[in-house]
Motif scaffolding. Sequence first.
Motif, PDB file in Angstrom:
ATOM      1  N   PRO A 370      17.021 -19.036  -2.257  1.00 53.08           N
ATOM      2  CA  PRO A 370      16.537 -17.848  -1.505  1.00 53.08           C
ATOM      3  C   PRO A 370      17.633 -17.106  -0.753  1.00 53.08           C
ATOM      4  O   PRO A 370      17.375 -16.031  -0.201  1.00 53.08           O
ATOM      5  CB  PRO A 370      15.510 -18.458  -0.552  1.00 53.08           C
ATOM      6  N   LEU A 371      18.849 -17.650  -0.734  1.00 50.61           N
ATOM      7  CA  LEU A 371      19.950 -16.955  -0.074  1.00 50.61           C
ATOM      8  C   LEU A 371      20.291 -15.647  -0.778  1.00 50.61           C
ATOM      9  O   LEU A 371      20.785 -14.710  -0.156  1.00 50.61           O
ATOM     10  CB  LEU A 371      21.178 -17.870  -0.021  1.00 50.61           C
ATOM     11  N   TRP A 372      20.009 -15.593  -2.086  1.00 45.20           N
ATOM     12  CA  TRP A 372      20.355 -14.397  -2.878  1.00 45.20           C
ATOM     13  C   TRP A 372      19.093 -13.595  -3.177  1.00 45.20           C
ATOM     14  O   TRP A 372      18.027 -14.149  -3.472  1.00 45.20           O
ATOM     15  CB  TRP A 372      21.039 -14.805  -4.192  1.00 45.20           C
ATOM     16  N   GLN A 373      19.248 -12.294  -3.116  1.00 44.06           N
ATOM     17  CA  GLN A 373      18.146 -11.370  -3.326  1.00 44.06           C
ATOM     18  C   GLN A 373      18.467 -10.430  -4.484  1.00 44.06           C
ATOM     19  O   GLN A 373      19.611  -9.997  -4.641  1.00 44.06           O
ATOM     20  CB  GLN A 373      17.877 -10.547  -2.054  1.00 44.06           C
ATOM     21  N   PRO A 374      17.426 -10.100  -5.308  1.00 41.51           N
ATOM     22  CA  PRO A 374      17.686  -9.189  -6.431  1.00 41.51           C
ATOM     23  C   PRO A 374      17.996  -7.781  -5.941  1.00 41.51           C
ATOM     24  O   PRO A 374      17.571  -7.361  -4.856  1.00 41.51           O
ATOM     25  CB  PRO A 374      16.384  -9.251  -7.231  1.00 41.51           C
ATOM     26  N   SER A 375      18.713  -7.046  -6.759  1.00 46.25           N
ATOM     27  CA  SER A 375      19.068  -5.665  -6.428  1.00 46.25           C
ATOM     28  C   SER A 375      19.065  -4.843  -7.707  1.00 46.25           C
ATOM     29  O   SER A 375      19.311  -5.364  -8.795  1.00 46.25           O
ATOM     30  CB  SER A 375      20.446  -5.606  -5.751  1.00 46.25           C
ATOM     31  N   GLY A 376      18.763  -3.554  -7.589  1.00 50.18           N
ATOM     32  CA  GLY A 376      18.723  -2.679  -8.754  1.00 50.18           C
ATOM     33  C   GLY A 376      17.407  -2.801  -9.485  1.00 50.18           C
ATOM     34  O   GLY A 376      16.564  -3.645  -9.190  1.00 50.18           O
ATOM     35  N   ASN A 377      17.236  -1.937 -10.471  1.00 52.24           N
ATOM     36  CA  ASN A 377      15.996  -1.892 -11.241  1.00 52.24           C
ATOM     37  C   ASN A 377      16.205  -2.281 -12.695  1.00 52.24           C
ATOM     38  O   ASN A 377      15.368  -2.011 -13.547  1.00 52.24           O
ATOM     39  CB  ASN A 377      15.361  -0.507 -11.155  1.00 52.24           C
ATOM     40  N   ILE A 378      17.334  -2.894 -13.014  1.00 50.59           N
ATOM     41  CA  ILE A 378      17.637  -3.336 -14.376  1.00 50.59           C
ATOM     42  C   ILE A 378      17.501  -4.856 -14.425  1.00 50.59           C
ATOM     43  O   ILE A 378      18.168  -5.567 -13.660  1.00 50.59           O
ATOM     44  CB  ILE A 378      19.059  -2.907 -14.806  1.00 50.59           C
ATOM     45  N   SER A 379      16.620  -5.347 -15.308  1.00 55.27           N
ATOM     46  CA  SER A 379      16.421  -6.794 -15.405  1.00 55.27           C
ATOM     47  C   SER A 379      17.493  -7.489 -16.224  1.00 55.27           C
ATOM     48  O   SER A 379      17.633  -8.715 -16.148  1.00 55.27           O
ATOM     49  CB  SER A 379      15.045  -7.086 -16.021  1.00 55.27           C
ATOM     50  N   ALA A 380      18.261  -6.727 -17.000  1.00 53.15           N
ATOM     51  CA  ALA A 380      19.334  -7.333 -17.789  1.00 53.15           C
ATOM     52  C   ALA A 380      20.395  -7.903 -16.857  1.00 53.15           C
ATOM     53  O   ALA A 380      20.648  -7.377 -15.774  1.00 53.15           O
ATOM     54  CB  ALA A 380      19.946  -6.289 -18.729  1.00 53.15           C
ATOM     55  N   PRO A 381      21.057  -9.027 -17.250  1.00 55.70           N
ATOM     56  CA  PRO A 381      22.025  -9.671 -16.364  1.00 55.70           C
ATOM     57  C   PRO A 381      23.290  -8.834 -16.188  1.00 55.70           C
ATOM     58  O   PRO A 381      23.838  -8.303 -17.145  1.00 55.70           O
ATOM     59  CB  PRO A 381      22.333 -10.989 -17.080  1.00 55.70           C
ATOM     60  N   HIS A 382      23.763  -8.725 -14.953  1.00 52.38           N
ATOM     61  CA  HIS A 382      25.052  -8.121 -14.645  1.00 52.38           C
ATOM     62  C   HIS A 382      25.440  -8.576 -13.230  1.00 52.38           C
ATOM     63  O   HIS A 382      24.616  -9.108 -12.485  1.00 52.38           O
ATOM     64  CB  HIS A 382      25.002  -6.589 -14.754  1.00 52.38           C
ATOM     65  N   ASN A 383      26.672  -8.358 -12.870  1.00 46.37           N
ATOM     66  CA  ASN A 383      27.189  -8.888 -11.602  1.00 46.37           C
ATOM     67  C   ASN A 383      26.457  -8.331 -10.386  1.00 46.37           C
ATOM     68  O   ASN A 383      26.409  -8.988  -9.337  1.00 46.37           O
ATOM     69  CB  ASN A 383      28.690  -8.602 -11.486  1.00 46.37           C
ATOM     70  N   ASP A 384      25.890  -7.128 -10.495  1.00 45.15           N
ATOM     71  CA  ASP A 384      25.190  -6.529  -9.364  1.00 45.15           C
ATOM     72  C   ASP A 384      23.676  -6.710  -9.447  1.00 45.15           C
ATOM     73  O   ASP A 384      22.923  -6.034  -8.757  1.00 45.15           O
ATOM     74  CB  ASP A 384      25.513  -5.026  -9.276  1.00 45.15           C
ATOM     75  N   ALA A 385      23.209  -7.667 -10.310  1.00 50.37           N
ATOM     76  CA  ALA A 385      21.774  -7.893 -10.432  1.00 50.37           C
ATOM     77  C   ALA A 385      21.197  -8.514  -9.167  1.00 50.37           C
ATOM     78  O   ALA A 385      20.006  -8.393  -8.905  1.00 50.37           O
ATOM     79  CB  ALA A 385      21.479  -8.780 -11.640  1.00 50.37           C
ATOM     80  N   ASN A 386      22.038  -9.213  -8.396  1.00 46.91           N
ATOM     81  CA  ASN A 386      21.640  -9.715  -7.077  1.00 46.91           C
ATOM     82  C   ASN A 386      22.864  -9.666  -6.173  1.00 46.91           C
ATOM     83  O   ASN A 386      23.953  -9.255  -6.595  1.00 46.91           O
ATOM     84  CB  ASN A 386      21.036 -11.127  -7.166  1.00 46.91           C
ATOM     85  N   ASN A 387      22.726 -10.108  -4.940  1.00 46.86           N
ATOM     86  CA  ASN A 387      23.824  -9.972  -3.979  1.00 46.86           C
ATOM     87  C   ASN A 387      24.791 -11.147  -3.974  1.00 46.86           C
ATOM     88  O   ASN A 387      25.619 -11.274  -3.067  1.00 46.86           O
ATOM     89  CB  ASN A 387      23.254  -9.789  -2.574  1.00 46.86           C
TER      90      ASN A 387
END
Length: 523
Positions: A370-387
Amino acid sequence: MKAKHLHIVLLIALLILGGAFGLYADEPDSTKIKFPVQETGLKTIGDLDKKSPIDLNTPSNVKTVVVYDYKTNRYLFQNRIGSRVVGIPFSMTPAEYMDYRLKELNNSYFKNRNSIKPELATNASKDKPFSLLNIRKSNNLLEDIFGPGGVQFTTQGSIELSAGLKRDVIDNPTLPERARVRNNFDFDQQIQLSVNAKVGNKINFGMNYDNDATFDFDSKRINLGYQGDEDEIIKNIEAGNVSMSTSNSLIHGGSALFGIKSDLQFGKLRIGAVISQQESESKTISSQAGAHTTSFEISADQYDENRHFFLGYYFRDNYDNALAKMPYIQSSVLITRMEVWVTNKRGNYDQARNVLAFADMAENNTIHNPLWQPSGNISAPHNDANNLYPSMISNYSAVRDISLTGSILPPNLVIGQDYEKVENARLLNSNEYTFQPQLGYLSLKSPLQADEVLAVAYEYTYNGKAYQVGEFSNNIGRETNEQVANQGGALFLKLLKPVSLSPKAYTWDLMMKNIYALGYGAS
């Protein structure tokens, strides 16, 4: 006158009755010879064995010859002088003659055995014939049990051992001081050895060792055998590596067996028995219309372990949908570049780097900590998919020096579960793995060991736009090479397999469990 005639008639009647009942027969001769002389003729079977000590030997020109008469189906015993038959021949039926010959052969055999004197006997009493009045036993107990020959021991073969020390010095300022010098001990052995031991002529012990043998059961072979005499019930007993051949098509023999084998004989009955473990297997291949077909069974839990991995939960969740219209693959992803890093167990430091691999890196829909939260609206994996990745390069950038990992990372990040740190990880060559660019999974040429770590960095296009997961060795994310070198040079990667992969691990579901090895060079 009448009385006189009656007297004469009675006298004549008495004479007639006396003659009829032998009243006036000659009495037998009451004189018997105390030592009778044996007759030269043969009348009964007993005459063949009669030998009186007072009789003279049969003249040398008199021979007893046995002739088979096929007309009467009898054997004739004839006394001959030259070619002339003397006396009346004595005859036997075939059954009587066989019994007579068996008795003669047994007597002759035991008389000859009793008269033999051992040439190598050390005890003078052994030179004397056997006698019931003086039974002797050899003092050499080993020879009496296992036969003559004593103990023999022979060895042959070769043993070659080679040892060396390899020292690598790498003057690379990006590496820690202790990682610049590596000492590796190299040891190799070549052993081909054969040992044979004998105890008498009945016990044999053989052992063979060859570390270059093609098959495992040929590398180490051991056999202990007992060989019985022709008149013993136990003909042969073997223990160790044995083989069994049969002439019966219903019972198949076997080779490469490890156990006990015995050959027994009870009269005309022969018994062969084996209790063993088979160290080889046979397979049958059927050919039809130029194609080979083989039936086999595979359990569901015998999948190809530690070889095939999804590159992220996005690819796992969309796997079935992508293959719904085979052979067309419904996927908007196309992987164009990849680097694969594993624990360095080969001592190859040409492309070695320190790496920090995170389980939740590049995940958007499936995040465990739970320390990490999703970000962006793209479900595909990338470095900015979460924090996670932005936090690493900004708030926790000092962890590129992996010696400081434990003191810098948040305490609720557990090593072995949330992340793994690998010192001097090895970069795999392109011929050591393959990947499916649309389905997003990785296949290694050889499976990983249970304690090895697997991490990746890859780049792909999604709907015409390029995305990246992890950091490549020549382009360290958003940091400059100079800054990374000063901080220890650790790469941030996507973790696919931790040291201990179990169902409790965050990446357990990334290991593919639907690929099986068929055992014929394909999977």
